[in-house]
Structures are given as C-alpha cells and as structure tokens.
Scaffold this motif. Sequence first.
Motif, PDB file in Angstrom:
ATOM      1  N   VAL A 688      43.157  29.274  59.380  1.00 29.38           N
ATOM      2  CA  VAL A 688      41.908  29.824  58.892  1.00 29.38           C
ATOM      3  C   VAL A 688      41.901  31.329  59.188  1.00 29.38           C
ATOM      4  O   VAL A 688      42.463  31.791  60.196  1.00 29.38           O
ATOM      5  N   GLY A 689      41.337  32.089  58.310  1.00 31.28           N
ATOM      6  CA  GLY A 689      41.241  33.542  58.494  1.00 31.28           C
ATOM      7  C   GLY A 689      39.787  34.005  58.496  1.00 31.28           C
ATOM      8  O   GLY A 689      38.951  33.453  57.762  1.00 31.28           O
ATOM      9  N   VAL A 690      39.466  35.035  59.325  1.00 32.64           N
ATOM     10  CA  VAL A 690      38.110  35.596  59.388  1.00 32.64           C
ATOM     11  C   VAL A 690      38.190  37.091  59.077  1.00 32.64           C
ATOM     12  O   VAL A 690      39.255  37.731  59.185  1.00 32.64           O
ATOM     13  N   THR A 696      36.358  37.548  67.879  1.00 33.92           N
ATOM     14  CA  THR A 696      37.470  36.595  67.934  1.00 33.92           C
ATOM     15  C   THR A 696      37.238  35.519  68.987  1.00 33.92           C
ATOM     16  O   THR A 696      37.660  34.367  68.804  1.00 33.92           O
ATOM     17  N   ARG A 697      36.608  35.861  70.117  1.00 36.52           N
ATOM     18  CA  ARG A 697      36.356  34.849  71.143  1.00 36.52           C
ATOM     19  C   ARG A 697      35.372  33.792  70.626  1.00 36.52           C
ATOM     20  O   ARG A 697      35.533  32.585  70.889  1.00 36.52           O
ATOM     21  N   PHE A 723      45.380  32.493  68.087  1.00 32.06           N
ATOM     22  CA  PHE A 723      45.083  33.694  67.310  1.00 32.06           C
ATOM     23  C   PHE A 723      46.446  34.266  66.906  1.00 32.06           C
ATOM     24  O   PHE A 723      47.116  34.923  67.685  1.00 32.06           O
ATOM     25  N   ARG A 724      46.828  34.035  65.637  1.00 30.54           N
ATOM     26  CA  ARG A 724      48.180  34.339  65.208  1.00 30.54           C
ATOM     27  C   ARG A 724      48.438  35.825  65.027  1.00 30.54           C
ATOM     28  O   ARG A 724      49.545  36.309  65.225  1.00 30.54           O
ATOM     29  N   MET A 731      41.956  38.287  59.909  1.00 31.98           N
ATOM     30  CA  MET A 731      42.518  37.927  61.203  1.00 31.98           C
ATOM     31  C   MET A 731      42.782  36.411  61.187  1.00 31.98           C
ATOM     32  O   MET A 731      41.880  35.625  60.902  1.00 31.98           O
ATOM     33  N   ASP A 732      44.036  36.046  61.474  1.00 31.62           N
ATOM     34  CA  ASP A 732      44.494  34.681  61.248  1.00 31.62           C
ATOM     35  C   ASP A 732      44.441  33.861  62.529  1.00 31.62           C
ATOM     36  O   ASP A 732      44.941  34.278  63.581  1.00 31.62           O
TER      37      ASP A 732
END
Length: 843
Positions: A688-690, A696-697, A723-724, A731-732
């Motif tokens: 999933v990406g944001v 991120t947390r 978190f890739r 952000m992946d």
Amino acid sequence: MFSYRFLALILSLFLALSTATFAQTPPAPDYEAWDRLADRFEQTLASGSADSTQLDTIRTVVTEWRDRFRSQEGVNSARISTLRDQIAALGPVPGEGETEAEDVAARRQELNKQLAELQAPGLKAVEAQGRANGIIEQVDQLLRAQQADALMRKTPSPVNPARWAPAVAEAGNVAANVYDEVRTRWEANGGLTGLRDNVPFIAGFLLLALWLLTRGRRLVDTLPGVLSGRASENSRAALIFGVSLGQIAIPMIGVILAASALYATDLFASWGRPILLSVPLAALSLFGGIWLGRRMFPDAGFVGIPPLPLTEKQRGQARFRTRMLATALALHQLFTGSVLPLGGFNSGSERMAGAIPEPLSDASAGVWHFLLILLGAFYLMSLCNILRRLKRSEGQEGQETQYYRIRIMVLLAMVGRPVALLAPVAAAFGYVTAANAILWASVLTLALVGFLVILQDFIADLYMLAVRDGSARESLIPVLIGFLVILPSIPLFALIWGARLMDLSEAWIRAQEGFSFGGVRLSPMGILTFLVVFGIGYGLTHFVQGAFRSSILPKTQMDKGGQNAVVSIIGYVGIGLAAMLAINSAGIDLTSLAFVAGALSVGIGFGMQQVVSNFVSGIILLIERPVAVGDWIDVGGKQGIVKKMAVRATQIQTFDRNEIIVPNSDLITQPVTNWTRGNLTGRIIVPVGVAYGSDTRKVAKILMEIAENQPTVLINPAPFILFRGFGADSMDFEIRAMLSDINGGLGVTSEINHQIAERFAAEGIEIPFAQRDLWLRNPEALALARDAGDAAGTAGDTAAATQGDDPPPGLPRASIRNEAPEGGYRGDDEDDGDSDGDGDGDR
C-alpha cells in the motif's frame, strides 16, 4: 464320536479310490497294430481308388487312434518333472576340459537314464500322432478335391426344351412309385387290420399335428399382440421376442408329429421314406424364414425399434420376399434330400451305396433344380434391391447401434445381386451343383446375419429388463455381448459355405494345440485361462483398493494425499501380480521372448521415452510425495489444486475451473511451488502507498491494527508492517502476515484492502496515484506562443491552448505553468498533482 470317525474313514477311502482312479495311466496303444493299419491306409490313399464313404471311414478310424496317442503325451509327466529338478540340482554340466566328481557324475548318468526311459512312451506317442495327422491331412485333401469335382460337374443344359418332357415324366414316375409302394405295403400289412394296434397312436399324432398347424399356429401368431398391452415397457420387447419363437416351435412340432405318425404306419420304404425324413428340415427352413421376415421387417404393430430403418411399405415388400425365399429354400431342401439328390455332395455316395434309389436322371433333376434356382434368384434379387437402399434415419433412437448393421446389410445386398444373376446363368450352362451351392449359401448367409441382428436386439432388451432402465438398451455392455455372440456363429458360416463337421473338429484340435508366436506357444485354452485369471486378479485388486480407501486408511493419521498414494501403489502392485500369475497359469514361457524383447527395447526406448519417463516420475511422486492430491501448487506459471495423480500425468484444476494435464516428468524436473505441502500455513504480502506528508508512524499503526483484526492471521509469528521506502509517487508500505490457511489468502488480502480504504478515508490519509513530470527545454517558444495568444485578444483561444488543444508546430502538447525552476516549465501528462490548490503543482 464313532459316527464322525466312521464318516471320516468312508470319506478317506472314497478320496483314495477317486485319486487312484484318476491317477490311472491310460493303457498304451498297440503300436504294431497301428503301424500295420497305417500302412494299409496309406496304400489305399496312394492308389486314389477310395470314394468319399471309404475316406470318411479311414478318417474316423485314424482319428480314434490319434486320440489314444494324445492321451499318452502326458504320461509320467510328474516323475519327469521331478527328475529334471534333480538333474538341475546337480549343477551345470562340466564344460570341455573340466572334470566332475565321480559320485556326482554317476548320479547324473543314472538320472538321465531314468529320464530317457520315462520320456520314451511320450516320444513314441508323439511320433505316432504325427503319422496319424499326416494321414488325416491326406484324407481331407482328397475329400476337398472330390467336393470340388462334384461342384464343377457339368450336367445337360436344363434350358434345352428336349429335357422338359422327360423331366415331367420322370417326376410323375416318382409319384407313381411312391403310390405303388404305399399300396403294396398297405396290402402286405393287412390294411386297417395290420394297423389296429397303432391306430390310436397314429390318429392322436395326426390330430394333434393338424391342430398345431392350424389353430395352434394362429394362436401363437396373435399371442405377442395380446401380451404387448399387458407387459411393462421395459419387459415388453424381450417378452414378445420369447413368445414369437413359438411361431417356429409350434408348427415344427406339428410337422414332426405328422411325419412320425406317417413313418409309424410302415407304409413308406425306399421311395417315400427319404421324403418323410426331409420334411422336418424343409419345415424348419420355411417356418424359420417366415419368422425371420416378421422380426426383421415388422408390420405397423411392432413394439420397439425396427432392426432396420425402412418405411412401412418397404418392410411389407421385404417381408413378402423373405417368405418366398423361405419357400424356395424349403422346396430345395425337400427335393434335394429325396427325389433331386443332384445338389448334395454326399448324395452320390449314398446312391451308389443303395441307400437311396435313382429317382431322376441328372438331366431331369437339372430341369427341376433350374426352376427352383430361378425362383430363389428372382426373390433374392428383389430383396437385395430393397436392402441396398438402406440409409440411416436422422434423429431416430438407436442409430449408433444400427450404423454397423446397415453397412453389413448393404454390403450383403451388393454381393447378393451378382449372385442372383450368376446362379441361373451357371445352371443354364449345366453347372447346376455349383449354382445351387452359391445361391442357397448366399440365402442362408443373409438369413444368419439377420438372425444375429435380431439376437443382438434381444440381448439389449434383456439387459434393459435386468437393469430396469429404458436408456440402458444403448449402453456398452449389451453392445459388447452382442458382438461376442458373433464368434460362435463363425462355424455356422463355414458350414453354410461347404465346410464339413470333420473340418471344424480338426480346426478346433489344431487350435487347441496352439500356435507359435515369437517362440511362445499360445492356445485358445491358454488365452482363456490368462483372461480369467487376470480378470479375477484385477477384480480382487479393485476390491482391496476399495477396502483400503473406504475402511482402513480413513482410520489412520495419514492425510488424503497419502491415502491416494497408497491406493495407487496397491493398484499397480496388484495388477502386476495378476498379470504375472495369469501368464504363469496360462503356461506362457516368457524366457523365449527375451531375444525379441531385447531387440524391441531399443525402439521402445526411443519411441516411448516420454511415456516411460512420465511413468517413472509418477512412481517417484507416489513414493516421495512432494505433491499430493489436494495440494495447491504452482508449476510452469500455472496455479491450481491437484485433483488426480495418474501414471502418466497429474490433473490440476485452476482457480478458473479449468483442467490442466501436467506430465509427471514436469513435476520432477521443473521448479514446483507447493503452497500447502506439510501444513496450510502461508504468508501474504499486501502493498500500500500513502501520499507524501502523511504521518508514517500513524500509517504503520493503522496497518498493524487491520492485520491483527483478521481471524486467520497468526499471532505467532505476529504480522509485521514494513516501510519499504520512498517511491516515485508515494511512500510504500507492506503488510506481511502469516495465515493459518493459505487457501484463503486471496480473501484475506481483499478484506485487508477494504479495511485500509475505510480507515485511511476516516483518518484523512491520502492514497496517491501515479504522477509524471515533463520538463521542456524551450521555454522561449512557449513565451512566444503566450504572447501570440494575448495579441489575438480572445480568451477562448488562450483557454483552448491551456487545455491542450493542438499547439503551434514544434511545440509539445502539455499544460503550461507560469513557474518553472531553473528557468524551465513543467507540465503533467496525467495530473498536476496540485494538492494544496495554489495552482503551481506539488514537487
């Protein structure tokens, strides 16, 4: 207690006597007497003076001697087998230059001497049997030569008008002789006074015969129609067929009773007795032919499917022609056996022996035979004209079964037409015997084929009655049984076309001796033994497989795939043991095929290497079990569930419900991913990406809560949020979780995606889509284009240019922004990524 002991003693004595009786060696033939008899027979055959009666006598006597010799072939067989085992136990015979212990050599010599003595009677019997076979073969050759000469014997032409008046006169003379014979014997026996003791017997037989031929025949003709309305649908056809046989039996009984009553009067002798003896066979041909015509070409009231696809008019015509053919055949058999003995091969010898007087000359007999040949040929031609137009009716039930019989009937009709033309022509030229042979043999062949067709339908009706299923008539079992019925009819066809019973018996004896194939002797009894033993072994194997599959293996801790592997191995082992036991029981020695097998192994190895490879791979898969039935595997880019593992290939059902057949060698040589082997635990990865700027947390915490809420996600090991990195557009993140049942992985992945969409929307976390930036190297040209648009003074042109209408030549199609870092403009080919609404886009 005493009674039990006494009973056991009696039983023991009975078994001992029975064993002694069956173990008795048949007495040895008198070989000296046989040699004298064989010498005399060989001299008679060499002289060529023996007629058919003498040849038949010689053959009968020699056949009896041959049976005695055959009974001596197996004498001392048990003792011979024991001696051979004892000799083999002494070891191989020393080679040249080698020595053997004296006691072993003496023992070997003694055993070989005993073996030679025991084998001597059998070898002598084999030698005598070979001589008997030679005499029998010579007799058969002479008989066939005489039969061929009789067929090709030429008589005066029957079409010559000069022969007609003598033929009529001689026929009248025969009738007069029969009348005189009856009158003379009537007077000699005292008239009614001499028949006083037999009058009740004769009168009763004649009255019963008259009733059977009149009222009884009409009753049995109407009985099928009466029963058809009372029987059930499944039993109607079989019941009517069984009852219809009375149409032959009832009148035949009447004819036999009438002939027996007339024979009992003792009024008929050398002239009338042959006629009486010929009547039953002629009656059988007549009534059998009428019955056959009714069954093959039924009328409108027939119950069931007609044997042949003909119209009602065609069936009526064929039924009439069949009746006339039966009448002509019955007349031929009646006259040939009595007053027209020209057509039979054995009739000449019987006349010479004085059994039958010379009723008609060959010229007169040829005239009357010619008339019967014309009658039979005319109706045979008419019937063949109807049968040769047979065609399949589209959409009619039972067409699959009728297809082969239609082809056979059409073929017989095509052959019967030339026969119907050739027979009268041959008779006209004087070859009356040959014309009779070919014409009536063709008629009987057509009748026998029709009877087989009717019999096959009856077998199908019986099977339908047994299983009580109307659709079972066209199933495989009755069709196979119907084809097997054809095998016993082969000797009948041979008899029709001139073979003798002695020829058939000799052929059967030769068949029992077997034939050599690659050094292996095969016989019908050996083949039958092989089939029976193998069938029993095959059935027992399936029984054991069923017992293991349904009763034994389900009570173990073995999984489904292991159970299937055990059942398959039992099947392979059982079939192999059944084959070896059947080969041993049939007495087939495969050692003689070793050379042939070695020569064929190279070709088989090259031609069937893939088949053998798949077979061996299947055995390896069953033993090692890297793949089992029910596993979810991925091989060659195809995924699915293993449904069946056979000897050659494995059947896989994909998730699209397609069946894929994968050769077993591919499962051995190619990489195979087994998702469910050993246990059903498996891992899923949900990416999933944001959007940039998201917490991120917080994203990781939400994803963890979603993963932990899934019922099939394992706690140990716990799901992990990864978190890739920073992608081009987002952000992946990845959710990595272990499931208790990987078979539901797609469903869990789908549910996680649903919950991610719901939670991110509620928390205000954006999932971005792909963005593409376009950097232009010629901003001056874009500025000129902007100035040109301002000078035009039309806002519409400027708006069109901004929305991506066709730019001036040399300019790319893109949206134009006012700001560009480092002196350039940036345009987006999909979206400007303007998330804050200021119109300058996002970096």
